[in-house]
Design an enzyme around this catalytic site. Sequence first.
Site, PDB file in Angstrom:
ATOM      1  N   TYR A 168       8.383 -14.585  -9.784  1.00  0.00           N
ATOM      2  CA  TYR A 168       7.105 -15.870 -10.766  1.00  0.00           C
ATOM      3  C   TYR A 168       6.621 -17.190 -10.265  1.00  0.00           C
ATOM      4  O   TYR A 168       5.344 -16.697  -9.701  1.00  0.00           O
ATOM      5  CB  TYR A 168       8.191 -15.986 -11.817  1.00  0.00           C
ATOM      6  CG  TYR A 168       6.873 -16.259 -13.075  1.00  0.00           C
ATOM      7  CD1 TYR A 168       6.591 -15.412 -13.931  1.00  0.00           C
ATOM      8  CD2 TYR A 168       7.120 -17.401 -13.786  1.00  0.00           C
ATOM      9  CE1 TYR A 168       5.432 -15.401 -14.625  1.00  0.00           C
ATOM     10  CE2 TYR A 168       6.198 -17.944 -14.719  1.00  0.00           C
ATOM     11  CZ  TYR A 168       5.274 -17.200 -15.440  1.00  0.00           C
ATOM     12  OH  TYR A 168       4.367 -17.031 -15.901  1.00  0.00           O
TER      13      TYR A 168
ATOM     14  N   SER B  98      -2.875  -8.517 -27.055  1.00  0.00           N
ATOM     15  CA  SER B  98      -1.850  -7.844 -28.108  1.00  0.00           C
ATOM     16  C   SER B  98      -1.088  -8.922 -28.677  1.00  0.00           C
ATOM     17  O   SER B  98      -1.031  -8.569 -29.788  1.00  0.00           O
ATOM     18  CB  SER B  98      -2.011  -7.002 -27.860  1.00  0.00           C
ATOM     19  OG  SER B  98      -0.631  -7.438 -26.716  1.00  0.00           O
TER      20      SER B  98
ATOM     21  N   ARG C  17      -1.303  -2.880 -22.806  1.00  0.00           N
ATOM     22  CA  ARG C  17      -0.341  -2.034 -21.787  1.00  0.00           C
ATOM     23  C   ARG C  17      -0.264  -1.053 -23.165  1.00  0.00           C
ATOM     24  O   ARG C  17       0.018   0.276 -22.750  1.00  0.00           O
ATOM     25  CB  ARG C  17       0.756  -2.188 -21.150  1.00  0.00           C
ATOM     26  CG  ARG C  17       1.269  -1.337 -20.162  1.00  0.00           C
ATOM     27  CD  ARG C  17       1.956  -2.531 -19.566  1.00  0.00           C
ATOM     28  NE  ARG C  17       2.989  -3.169 -20.081  1.00  0.00           N
ATOM     29  CZ  ARG C  17       4.097  -4.105 -19.657  1.00  0.00           C
ATOM     30  NH1 ARG C  17       4.409  -3.050 -18.172  1.00  0.00           N
ATOM     31  NH2 ARG C  17       4.588  -4.710 -20.855  1.00  0.00           N
TER      32      ARG C  17
ATOM     33  N   ALA D 237       5.933 -17.583  -7.115  1.00  0.00           N
ATOM     34  CA  ALA D 237       5.299 -17.260  -6.167  1.00  0.00           C
ATOM     35  C   ALA D 237       4.272 -16.266  -6.126  1.00  0.00           C
ATOM     36  O   ALA D 237       2.764 -16.551  -5.751  1.00  0.00           O
ATOM     37  CB  ALA D 237       5.955 -15.790  -5.398  1.00  0.00           C
TER      38      ALA D 237
ATOM     39  N   SER E 210       1.292 -21.051 -13.947  1.00  0.00           N
ATOM     40  CA  SER E 210       2.301 -21.662 -15.000  1.00  0.00           C
ATOM     41  C   SER E 210       2.503 -22.931 -14.018  1.00  0.00           C
ATOM     42  O   SER E 210       2.587 -22.671 -13.041  1.00  0.00           O
ATOM     43  CB  SER E 210       3.299 -20.721 -14.597  1.00  0.00           C
ATOM     44  OG  SER E 210       4.384 -21.278 -15.407  1.00  0.00           O
TER      45      SER E 210
ATOM     46  N   ASP F 121      -2.482  -0.455 -17.510  1.00  0.00           N
ATOM     47  CA  ASP F 121      -1.684  -1.253 -16.789  1.00  0.00           C
ATOM     48  C   ASP F 121      -2.243  -2.336 -15.639  1.00  0.00           C
ATOM     49  O   ASP F 121      -3.268  -1.606 -14.670  1.00  0.00           O
ATOM     50  CB  ASP F 121      -0.465  -0.501 -16.425  1.00  0.00           C
ATOM     51  CG  ASP F 121       0.370  -1.191 -15.587  1.00  0.00           C
ATOM     52  OD1 ASP F 121       0.727  -2.721 -15.008  1.00  0.00           O
ATOM     53  OD2 ASP F 121       1.512  -0.377 -15.233  1.00  0.00           O
TER      54      ASP F 121
HETATM   55  P1  NDP Z   1       3.883 -12.326 -23.377  1.00  0.00           P
HETATM   56  O1  NDP Z   1       4.950 -11.724 -23.313  1.00  0.00           O
HETATM   57  O2  NDP Z   1       3.475 -13.147 -25.093  1.00  0.00           O
HETATM   58  O3  NDP Z   1       2.365 -11.325 -23.539  1.00  0.00           O
HETATM   59  C1  NDP Z   1       1.346 -10.702 -22.696  1.00  0.00           C
HETATM   60  C2  NDP Z   1       0.879 -10.202 -22.184  1.00  0.00           C
HETATM   61  O4  NDP Z   1       0.595  -9.195 -20.946  1.00  0.00           O
HETATM   62  C3  NDP Z   1       0.757  -8.332 -23.430  1.00  0.00           C
HETATM   63  O5  NDP Z   1      -0.040  -8.447 -24.424  1.00  0.00           O
HETATM   64  C4  NDP Z   1       1.264  -7.419 -22.634  1.00  0.00           C
HETATM   65  O6  NDP Z   1       1.063  -6.098 -23.277  1.00  0.00           O
HETATM   66  C5  NDP Z   1       0.643  -7.625 -21.205  1.00  0.00           C
HETATM   67  N1  NDP Z   1       1.171  -7.011 -20.317  1.00  0.00           N
HETATM   68  C6  NDP Z   1       2.128  -7.727 -19.510  1.00  0.00           C
HETATM   69  N2  NDP Z   1       2.518  -6.856 -18.351  1.00  0.00           N
HETATM   70  C7  NDP Z   1       1.932  -5.567 -18.729  1.00  0.00           C
HETATM   71  C8  NDP Z   1       0.755  -4.872 -17.583  1.00  0.00           C
HETATM   72  N3  NDP Z   1       1.700  -3.624 -16.341  1.00  0.00           N
HETATM   73  N4  NDP Z   1      -0.272  -4.113 -18.044  1.00  0.00           N
HETATM   74  C9  NDP Z   1      -0.928  -4.553 -18.796  1.00  0.00           C
HETATM   75  N5  NDP Z   1      -1.096  -5.549 -19.211  1.00  0.00           N
HETATM   76  C10 NDP Z   1       0.066  -6.049 -19.231  1.00  0.00           C
HETATM   77  O7  NDP Z   1       2.917 -13.204 -22.756  1.00  0.00           O
HETATM   78  P2  NDP Z   1       2.663 -15.403 -23.058  1.00  0.00           P
HETATM   79  O8  NDP Z   1       1.341 -14.448 -24.006  1.00  0.00           O
HETATM   80  O9  NDP Z   1       4.033 -15.686 -22.606  1.00  0.00           O
HETATM   81  O10 NDP Z   1       2.009 -15.326 -21.879  1.00  0.00           O
HETATM   82  C11 NDP Z   1       0.632 -14.730 -20.972  1.00  0.00           C
HETATM   83  C12 NDP Z   1      -0.220 -15.950 -19.937  1.00  0.00           C
HETATM   84  O11 NDP Z   1       0.549 -16.815 -19.783  1.00  0.00           O
HETATM   85  C13 NDP Z   1       1.048 -14.612 -18.579  1.00  0.00           C
HETATM   86  O12 NDP Z   1       0.335 -14.384 -17.601  1.00  0.00           O
HETATM   87  C14 NDP Z   1       2.334 -15.367 -18.272  1.00  0.00           C
HETATM   88  O13 NDP Z   1       3.141 -15.734 -16.879  1.00  0.00           O
HETATM   89  C15 NDP Z   1       1.799 -16.864 -19.074  1.00  0.00           C
HETATM   90  N6  NDP Z   1       2.265 -18.212 -18.988  1.00  0.00           N
HETATM   91  C16 NDP Z   1       2.998 -18.296 -20.425  1.00  0.00           C
HETATM   92  C17 NDP Z   1       4.226 -19.261 -20.013  1.00  0.00           C
HETATM   93  C18 NDP Z   1       5.196 -19.544 -22.245  1.00  0.00           C
HETATM   94  O14 NDP Z   1       5.767 -20.280 -21.094  1.00  0.00           O
HETATM   95  N7  NDP Z   1       4.900 -18.176 -22.774  1.00  0.00           N
HETATM   96  C19 NDP Z   1       4.346 -20.151 -19.195  1.00  0.00           C
HETATM   97  C20 NDP Z   1       3.509 -20.515 -18.196  1.00  0.00           C
HETATM   98  C21 NDP Z   1       2.475 -18.901 -18.301  1.00  0.00           C
HETATM   99  P3  NDP Z   1       2.072  -5.366 -24.227  1.00  0.00           P
HETATM  100  O15 NDP Z   1       1.703  -6.016 -25.536  1.00  0.00           O
HETATM  101  O16 NDP Z   1       1.125  -3.784 -23.938  1.00  0.00           O
HETATM  102  O17 NDP Z   1       3.263  -5.007 -23.774  1.00  0.00           O
END
Ligand code: NDP
Length: 240
Positions: free
Chosen positions: A152, A10, A33, A154, A139, A59
Amino acid sequence: MKRVLVTGSSRGIGRAIAVRLAEEKFDVVLHCRSNLSKAQEVEKEIADLGQDCKILQFDISNREQCNEIISKDIEENGVYFGVVCNAGIARDNPFPALEGDEWDDVIHTNLDGFYNVLKPVIMPMIQSKQEGRIVTLSSVSGIAGNRGQVNYSAAKAGIIGATKALAVELAKRKITVNCIAPGLIETEMIESAPVEEIIKHIPARRLGQPKEVAALAAFLFSDEASYITKQVISINGGIV
Ligand code: NDP
Protein backbone atom coordinates in the site's frame (compact mmCIF):
# COMPACT_ATOMS: atom_id res chain seq x y z
CA MET A 1 -22.72 22.82 -16.03
CA LYS A 2 -19.46 21.39 -14.68
CA ARG A 3 -19.30 17.56 -14.52
CA VAL A 4 -16.97 15.77 -12.13
CA LEU A 5 -16.13 12.07 -11.87
CA VAL A 6 -15.45 10.74 -8.37
CA THR A 7 -14.16 7.16 -8.39
CA GLY A 8 -15.14 4.91 -5.50
CA SER A 9 -18.04 7.15 -4.53
CA SER A 10 -20.42 4.42 -3.35
CA ARG A 11 -19.15 4.80 0.22
CA GLY A 12 -16.53 6.27 2.55
CA ILE A 13 -14.41 9.23 1.52
CA GLY A 14 -15.52 9.12 -2.13
CA ARG A 15 -19.17 9.30 -1.17
CA ALA A 16 -18.54 12.33 1.08
CA ILE A 17 -16.57 14.06 -1.70
CA ALA A 18 -19.30 13.38 -4.28
CA VAL A 19 -22.04 14.81 -2.04
CA ARG A 20 -19.94 17.84 -1.08
CA LEU A 21 -19.15 18.61 -4.75
CA ALA A 22 -22.88 18.37 -5.52
CA GLU A 23 -23.49 20.88 -2.71
CA GLU A 24 -20.99 23.11 -4.51
CA LYS A 25 -23.23 22.82 -7.64
CA PHE A 26 -21.19 20.35 -9.65
CA ASP A 27 -22.95 17.61 -11.62
CA VAL A 28 -21.54 14.32 -10.40
CA VAL A 29 -20.59 11.09 -12.13
CA LEU A 30 -20.59 8.51 -9.38
CA HIS A 31 -18.57 5.33 -9.67
CA CYS A 32 -18.36 1.95 -7.99
CA ARG A 33 -17.05 -1.52 -8.73
CA SER A 34 -19.60 -3.86 -7.14
CA ASN A 35 -21.71 -1.94 -4.65
CA LEU A 36 -24.38 -0.59 -7.02
CA SER A 37 -27.18 -0.32 -4.44
CA LYS A 38 -24.95 1.85 -2.22
CA ALA A 39 -24.08 4.04 -5.21
CA GLN A 40 -27.82 4.38 -5.95
CA GLU A 41 -28.36 5.74 -2.41
CA VAL A 42 -25.76 8.43 -3.13
CA GLU A 43 -27.38 9.12 -6.51
CA LYS A 44 -30.67 9.85 -4.73
CA GLU A 45 -28.97 12.12 -2.19
CA ILE A 46 -27.38 14.12 -5.02
CA ALA A 47 -30.58 14.28 -7.06
CA ASP A 48 -32.30 15.70 -3.96
CA LEU A 49 -29.68 18.48 -4.01
CA GLY A 50 -30.85 19.34 -7.52
CA GLN A 51 -27.70 18.26 -9.37
CA ASP A 52 -27.46 15.87 -12.30
CA CYS A 53 -25.99 12.54 -11.36
CA LYS A 54 -25.26 9.20 -13.01
CA ILE A 55 -23.40 6.06 -12.03
CA LEU A 56 -20.59 4.34 -13.91
CA GLN A 57 -19.60 0.85 -12.86
CA PHE A 58 -16.16 -0.56 -13.67
CA ASP A 59 -13.03 -2.01 -12.12
CA ILE A 60 -10.26 0.61 -12.05
CA SER A 61 -7.63 -2.12 -12.36
CA ASN A 62 -9.12 -3.13 -15.74
CA ARG A 63 -7.61 -0.83 -18.38
CA GLU A 64 -9.93 -1.77 -21.25
CA GLN A 65 -13.06 -1.39 -19.13
CA CYS A 66 -11.96 2.06 -17.89
CA ASN A 67 -11.17 3.27 -21.40
CA GLU A 68 -14.39 1.96 -22.90
CA ILE A 69 -16.80 3.17 -20.22
CA ILE A 70 -15.19 6.56 -19.50
CA SER A 71 -14.69 7.41 -23.20
CA LYS A 72 -18.33 6.53 -23.94
CA ASP A 73 -19.58 8.71 -21.08
CA ILE A 74 -17.48 11.67 -22.24
CA GLU A 75 -18.64 11.24 -25.86
CA GLU A 76 -22.30 11.03 -24.90
CA ASN A 77 -22.49 13.48 -22.00
CA GLY A 78 -19.52 15.83 -22.27
CA VAL A 79 -16.04 16.37 -20.92
CA TYR A 80 -15.29 16.35 -17.20
CA PHE A 81 -14.29 19.56 -15.41
CA GLY A 82 -12.46 17.38 -12.94
CA VAL A 83 -11.78 13.92 -11.56
CA VAL A 84 -11.18 12.67 -8.04
CA CYS A 85 -9.14 9.45 -8.20
CA ASN A 86 -10.37 8.12 -4.89
CA ALA A 87 -11.13 4.40 -5.33
CA GLY A 88 -8.58 2.19 -3.64
CA ILE A 89 -7.97 -0.90 -1.55
CA ALA A 90 -5.64 -2.09 1.20
CA ARG A 91 -4.46 -5.70 1.69
CA ASP A 92 -2.29 -5.48 4.79
CA ASN A 93 0.26 -8.09 5.86
CA PRO A 94 3.79 -7.90 7.29
CA PHE A 95 6.26 -8.19 4.41
CA PRO A 96 7.49 -11.74 5.16
CA ALA A 97 3.87 -12.94 4.95
CA LEU A 98 2.83 -10.68 2.06
CA GLU A 99 1.47 -12.87 -0.75
CA GLY A 100 2.07 -12.11 -4.41
CA ASP A 101 -1.61 -11.50 -5.07
CA GLU A 102 -1.78 -9.03 -2.16
CA TRP A 103 1.09 -7.08 -3.75
CA ASP A 104 -0.43 -7.28 -7.24
CA ASP A 105 -4.01 -6.38 -6.25
CA VAL A 106 -2.93 -3.27 -4.37
CA ILE A 107 -0.55 -2.04 -7.09
CA HIS A 108 -2.95 -2.84 -9.94
CA THR A 109 -5.89 -1.14 -8.24
CA ASN A 110 -4.30 1.86 -6.54
CA LEU A 111 -1.43 2.72 -8.89
CA ASP A 112 -2.47 1.32 -12.28
CA GLY A 113 -5.90 2.82 -11.51
CA PHE A 114 -4.28 6.28 -11.78
CA TYR A 115 -3.29 5.57 -15.40
CA ASN A 116 -6.39 3.59 -16.32
CA VAL A 117 -8.84 6.27 -15.16
CA LEU A 118 -6.94 9.41 -16.16
CA LYS A 119 -5.69 8.31 -19.59
CA PRO A 120 -9.13 8.51 -21.30
CA VAL A 121 -9.99 11.69 -19.39
CA ILE A 122 -7.04 14.01 -19.92
CA MET A 123 -6.98 14.54 -23.71
CA PRO A 124 -10.66 15.58 -23.87
CA MET A 125 -10.02 17.95 -20.92
CA ILE A 126 -7.08 19.52 -22.78
CA GLN A 127 -9.09 19.79 -26.01
CA SER A 128 -11.95 21.52 -24.19
CA LYS A 129 -9.51 24.39 -23.44
CA GLN A 130 -11.28 24.92 -20.11
CA GLU A 131 -9.80 25.01 -16.64
CA GLY A 132 -9.79 21.67 -14.85
CA ARG A 133 -9.06 19.87 -11.62
CA ILE A 134 -7.54 16.48 -10.82
CA VAL A 135 -7.35 15.32 -7.21
CA THR A 136 -5.74 12.00 -6.27
CA LEU A 137 -5.85 10.14 -2.96
CA SER A 138 -2.57 9.05 -1.44
CA SER A 139 -2.14 8.32 2.27
CA VAL A 140 0.05 9.02 5.27
CA SER A 141 1.31 5.52 4.45
CA GLY A 142 2.67 6.77 1.10
CA ILE A 143 4.52 9.62 2.81
CA ALA A 144 5.88 7.98 5.94
CA GLY A 145 5.70 4.23 5.23
CA ASN A 146 3.63 2.01 7.46
CA ARG A 147 4.23 -1.38 9.09
CA GLY A 148 2.27 -4.15 7.35
CA GLN A 149 1.61 -1.92 4.34
CA VAL A 150 4.66 -2.30 2.08
CA ASN A 151 2.35 -2.86 -0.91
CA TYR A 152 0.00 0.00 0.00
CA SER A 153 2.85 2.40 0.86
CA ALA A 154 4.49 1.62 -2.51
CA ALA A 155 1.29 2.29 -4.44
CA LYS A 156 0.44 5.44 -2.49
CA ALA A 157 4.00 6.83 -2.85
CA GLY A 158 3.74 6.08 -6.58
CA ILE A 159 0.56 8.13 -6.77
CA ILE A 160 2.42 11.10 -5.28
CA GLY A 161 5.12 10.91 -7.99
CA ALA A 162 2.57 10.47 -10.76
CA THR A 163 0.47 13.37 -9.46
CA LYS A 164 3.44 15.75 -9.35
CA ALA A 165 4.63 14.81 -12.86
CA LEU A 166 1.15 15.17 -14.35
CA ALA A 167 0.79 18.55 -12.59
CA VAL A 168 3.90 19.79 -14.39
CA GLU A 169 2.57 18.60 -17.75
CA LEU A 170 -0.86 20.18 -17.32
CA ALA A 171 -0.11 23.44 -15.47
CA LYS A 172 -0.04 25.66 -18.56
CA ARG A 173 -3.39 24.15 -19.64
CA LYS A 174 -4.91 25.53 -16.43
CA ILE A 175 -5.59 22.02 -15.15
CA THR A 176 -4.41 21.65 -11.56
CA VAL A 177 -3.33 18.25 -10.23
CA ASN A 178 -3.05 17.78 -6.49
CA CYS A 179 -2.91 14.93 -4.02
CA ILE A 180 -4.71 14.54 -0.69
CA ALA A 181 -2.90 12.37 1.83
CA PRO A 182 -5.25 11.39 4.67
CA GLY A 183 -4.34 9.82 7.96
CA LEU A 184 -6.82 7.47 9.61
CA ILE A 185 -10.35 8.30 8.39
CA GLU A 186 -13.43 6.57 9.79
CA THR A 187 -14.63 4.36 6.90
CA GLU A 188 -15.14 0.65 6.16
CA MET A 189 -11.50 0.48 5.00
CA ILE A 190 -10.19 0.71 8.58
CA GLU A 191 -12.78 -1.56 10.20
CA SER A 192 -10.21 -4.25 11.02
CA ALA A 193 -7.44 -1.82 12.08
CA PRO A 194 -6.45 -1.60 15.79
CA VAL A 195 -8.02 1.83 16.04
CA GLU A 196 -7.78 2.29 19.85
CA GLU A 197 -4.04 1.62 19.69
CA ILE A 198 -3.43 3.87 16.68
CA ILE A 199 -5.36 6.79 18.18
CA LYS A 200 -2.78 6.96 21.00
CA HIS A 201 -0.23 8.00 18.33
CA ILE A 202 -2.43 10.65 16.69
CA PRO A 203 -1.78 14.07 18.28
CA ALA A 204 -5.44 15.06 17.71
CA ARG A 205 -6.46 11.83 19.57
CA ARG A 206 -9.28 11.01 17.15
CA LEU A 207 -10.02 9.63 13.70
CA GLY A 208 -10.71 11.97 10.79
CA GLN A 209 -14.15 12.07 9.21
CA PRO A 210 -14.89 11.63 5.48
CA LYS A 211 -16.58 15.07 5.51
CA GLU A 212 -13.32 16.69 6.57
CA VAL A 213 -11.51 15.17 3.57
CA ALA A 214 -14.43 16.21 1.35
CA ALA A 215 -14.09 19.84 2.47
CA LEU A 216 -10.45 19.83 1.38
CA ALA A 217 -11.33 18.29 -1.99
CA ALA A 218 -14.08 20.88 -2.49
CA PHE A 219 -11.59 23.67 -1.84
CA LEU A 220 -9.17 22.21 -4.40
CA PHE A 221 -12.06 22.18 -6.91
CA SER A 222 -12.94 25.84 -6.23
CA ASP A 223 -11.95 28.88 -8.30
CA GLU A 224 -9.91 30.14 -5.36
CA ALA A 225 -7.57 27.13 -5.65
CA SER A 226 -6.56 27.71 -9.27
CA TYR A 227 -2.91 28.53 -8.39
CA ILE A 228 -2.48 25.42 -6.21
CA THR A 229 -0.97 22.57 -8.19
CA LYS A 230 1.61 19.74 -7.74
CA GLN A 231 0.94 19.71 -3.99
CA VAL A 232 0.47 16.89 -1.51
CA ILE A 233 -1.87 18.10 1.21
CA SER A 234 -2.03 16.04 4.38
CA ILE A 235 -5.11 15.75 6.58
CA ASN A 236 -4.12 13.54 9.47
CA GLY A 237 -4.56 15.08 12.95
CA GLY A 238 -0.82 15.74 13.13
CA ILE A 239 0.43 12.14 12.85
CA VAL A 240 3.26 13.11 10.44
P1 NDP B 1 -13.65 2.35 1.28
O1 NDP B 1 -13.10 0.98 1.37
O2 NDP B 1 -14.65 2.82 2.26
O3 NDP B 1 -14.26 2.58 -0.21
C1 NDP B 1 -13.51 2.22 -1.32
C2 NDP B 1 -14.22 2.63 -2.59
O4 NDP B 1 -13.38 2.27 -3.71
C3 NDP B 1 -15.55 1.93 -2.81
O5 NDP B 1 -16.43 2.83 -3.46
C4 NDP B 1 -15.20 0.77 -3.75
O6 NDP B 1 -16.26 0.39 -4.62
C5 NDP B 1 -14.10 1.43 -4.59
N1 NDP B 1 -13.18 0.44 -5.17
C6 NDP B 1 -12.32 -0.38 -4.53
N2 NDP B 1 -11.64 -1.15 -5.40
C7 NDP B 1 -12.10 -0.80 -6.65
C8 NDP B 1 -11.80 -1.25 -7.96
N3 NDP B 1 -10.90 -2.21 -8.21
N4 NDP B 1 -12.46 -0.68 -8.99
C9 NDP B 1 -13.37 0.27 -8.75
N5 NDP B 1 -13.69 0.73 -7.54
C10 NDP B 1 -13.07 0.20 -6.50
O7 NDP B 1 -12.37 3.32 1.24
P2 NDP B 1 -12.11 4.78 1.88
O8 NDP B 1 -13.25 5.65 1.60
O9 NDP B 1 -11.64 4.61 3.25
O10 NDP B 1 -10.83 5.22 1.02
C11 NDP B 1 -10.93 6.04 -0.15
C12 NDP B 1 -9.51 6.37 -0.61
O11 NDP B 1 -8.80 7.04 0.43
C13 NDP B 1 -8.69 5.13 -0.97
O12 NDP B 1 -7.85 5.43 -2.07
C14 NDP B 1 -7.84 4.91 0.27
O13 NDP B 1 -6.66 4.24 -0.02
C15 NDP B 1 -7.60 6.35 0.71
N6 NDP B 1 -7.27 6.48 2.11
C16 NDP B 1 -8.13 6.04 3.10
C17 NDP B 1 -7.79 6.19 4.43
C18 NDP B 1 -8.69 5.76 5.55
O14 NDP B 1 -8.23 5.77 6.71
N7 NDP B 1 -9.94 5.38 5.32
C19 NDP B 1 -6.49 6.77 4.82
C20 NDP B 1 -5.68 7.19 3.72
C21 NDP B 1 -6.06 7.04 2.42
P3 NDP B 1 -17.33 -0.77 -4.16
O15 NDP B 1 -18.13 -0.15 -3.06
O16 NDP B 1 -18.15 -1.03 -5.38
O17 NDP B 1 -16.50 -1.93 -3.70
